[in-house]
Design a protein around this motif. Structure first.
Motif, PDB file in Angstrom:
ATOM      1  N   MET A 129       0.835  -1.197   0.000  1.00  0.00           N
ATOM      2  CA  MET A 129       0.000   0.000   0.000  1.00  0.00           C
ATOM      3  C   MET A 129       0.872   1.250   0.000  1.00  0.00           C
ATOM      4  O   MET A 129       1.855   1.337   0.734  1.00  0.00           O
ATOM      5  CB  MET A 129      -0.910   0.012   1.240  1.00  0.00           C
ATOM      6  N   SER A 130       0.522   2.203  -0.811  1.00  0.00           N
ATOM      7  CA  SER A 130       1.270   3.454  -0.866  1.00  0.00           C
ATOM      8  C   SER A 130       1.070   4.260   0.413  1.00  0.00           C
ATOM      9  O   SER A 130       0.008   4.220   1.035  1.00  0.00           O
ATOM     10  CB  SER A 130       0.808   4.282  -2.065  1.00  0.00           C
ATOM     11  N   HIS A 131       2.107   4.995   0.794  1.00  0.00           N
ATOM     12  CA  HIS A 131       1.987   5.862   1.964  1.00  0.00           C
ATOM     13  C   HIS A 131       1.265   7.159   1.627  1.00  0.00           C
ATOM     14  O   HIS A 131       0.869   7.898   2.529  1.00  0.00           O
ATOM     15  CB  HIS A 131       3.366   6.172   2.535  1.00  0.00           C
ATOM     16  N   ALA A 132       1.089   7.455   0.342  1.00  0.00           N
ATOM     17  CA  ALA A 132       0.542   8.752  -0.072  1.00  0.00           C
ATOM     18  C   ALA A 132      -0.820   9.064   0.554  1.00  0.00           C
ATOM     19  O   ALA A 132      -1.036  10.203   1.009  1.00  0.00           O
ATOM     20  CB  ALA A 132       0.461   8.825  -1.591  1.00  0.00           C
ATOM     21  N   PRO A 133      -1.783   8.116   0.602  1.00  0.00           N
ATOM     22  CA  PRO A 133      -3.086   8.462   1.199  1.00  0.00           C
ATOM     23  C   PRO A 133      -3.013   8.899   2.662  1.00  0.00           C
ATOM     24  O   PRO A 133      -3.886   9.627   3.139  1.00  0.00           O
ATOM     25  CB  PRO A 133      -3.886   7.154   1.062  1.00  0.00           C
ATOM     26  N   LEU A 134      -1.974   8.476   3.364  1.00  0.00           N
ATOM     27  CA  LEU A 134      -1.831   8.828   4.772  1.00  0.00           C
ATOM     28  C   LEU A 134      -1.439  10.294   4.964  1.00  0.00           C
ATOM     29  O   LEU A 134      -1.407  10.791   6.095  1.00  0.00           O
ATOM     30  CB  LEU A 134      -0.793   7.921   5.429  1.00  0.00           C
ATOM     31  N   PHE A 135      -1.153  10.972   3.854  1.00  0.00           N
ATOM     32  CA  PHE A 135      -0.797  12.392   3.903  1.00  0.00           C
ATOM     33  C   PHE A 135      -1.871  13.269   3.242  1.00  0.00           C
ATOM     34  O   PHE A 135      -1.642  14.459   3.042  1.00  0.00           O
ATOM     35  CB  PHE A 135       0.555  12.621   3.208  1.00  0.00           C
ATOM     36  N   SER A 136      -3.012  12.683   2.937  1.00  0.00           N
ATOM     37  CA  SER A 136      -4.045  13.433   2.211  1.00  0.00           C
ATOM     38  C   SER A 136      -4.607  14.599   3.021  1.00  0.00           C
ATOM     39  O   SER A 136      -5.136  15.557   2.455  1.00  0.00           O
ATOM     40  CB  SER A 136      -5.183  12.494   1.803  1.00  0.00           C
ATOM     41  N   HIS A 137      -4.476  14.530   4.350  1.00  0.00           N
ATOM     42  CA  HIS A 137      -5.005  15.591   5.216  1.00  0.00           C
ATOM     43  C   HIS A 137      -3.998  16.705   5.446  1.00  0.00           C
ATOM     44  O   HIS A 137      -4.325  17.733   6.049  1.00  0.00           O
ATOM     45  CB  HIS A 137      -5.387  14.995   6.575  1.00  0.00           C
TER      46      HIS A 137
END
Length: 219
Positions: free
Chosen positions: A1-9
């Protein structure tokens, strides 16, 4: 899983300077440590071995050598900061890929270092990173109190106008991620080797490669 969604906020990106926005192989701190030790020798009238030991002890006990010199000896921070950061940056190289990755991040971007702002601005210029950040904060902007003290972060973040719950912190010193984590930030350790700790969400040895998918996801 990419870490990118965890920084969407994330709407504010805070980067340490030394060994974070340039590779540790540049070894700028080798130069700084020599000048720190020389300053301690001169200011306290002691020999090199004792000065070097004090430099290391104050860094460990107070977060920075400067904080120890101020607390224990009442020394004026301004001349110290000018002296220890008067180093050669000739071997630093511009990093166009890192500049592009930082520029592509959404929201506000900041540098926050335990060094001084003039030194940070010199390093950013040498790395081709000038003009990418909304503000560059040095230890002087925290009343000369250093990371990892939570009060230092709180002072700087208030000046930046950022909400820690919507911010991320990138650091090479794991100690300096504890307070940001406690304040609700997403934390990233930027070092060659990972360190497992509850206050470290992510690790990378390649800041550019880490940021690219985050910026793409935001775009």
């Amino acid at each position: 899983m990419s870490h990118a969604p965890l920084f969407s906020h994330v709407a504010a990106w805070v980067f340490d300077l030394d060994n974070t926005l340039y590779p540790p192989e540049a070894r700028l701190f080798d130069q700084i440590e020599v000048r720190m030790t020389a300053w301690v020798m001169e200011a306290l009238g002691i020999e090199q071995p004792e000065a070097n030991a004090l430099r290391k002890k104050y860094w460990a006990d107070y977060g920075t050598t400067l904080a120890g010199l101020m607390e224990v000896h009442g020394l004026d921070p301004a001349p110290y900061l000018t002296h220890v950061h008067d180093i050669s940056l000739d071997h630093l190289e511009a990093d166009d890929a890192l500049a592009a990755a930082i520029a592509a991040l959404p929201g506000n971007k900041f540098v926050y270092t335990n060094g001084s702002r003039p030194y940070a601005e010199r390093v950013l210029s040498a790395r081709g990173l000038s003009g990418l950040f909304d503000e560059v904060f040095g230890v002087e902007h925290a009343g000369f109190r250093p990371k990892p003290e939570r009060a230092a972060f709180e002072t700087v973040f208030k000046k930046a106008g950022l909400d820690p719950a919507r911010a991320a912190m990138f650091e090479d010193d794991p100690r300096n991620l504890a307070a940001p984590h406690a304040m609700g930030m997403r934390t990233v350790l930027v070092t060659p080797e990972p360190l497992a700790a509850p206050h470290i969400h992510h690790h990378t040895s390649d800041l550019t490669g880490f940021l690219r998918p985050v910026a793409r996801a935001a775009g």
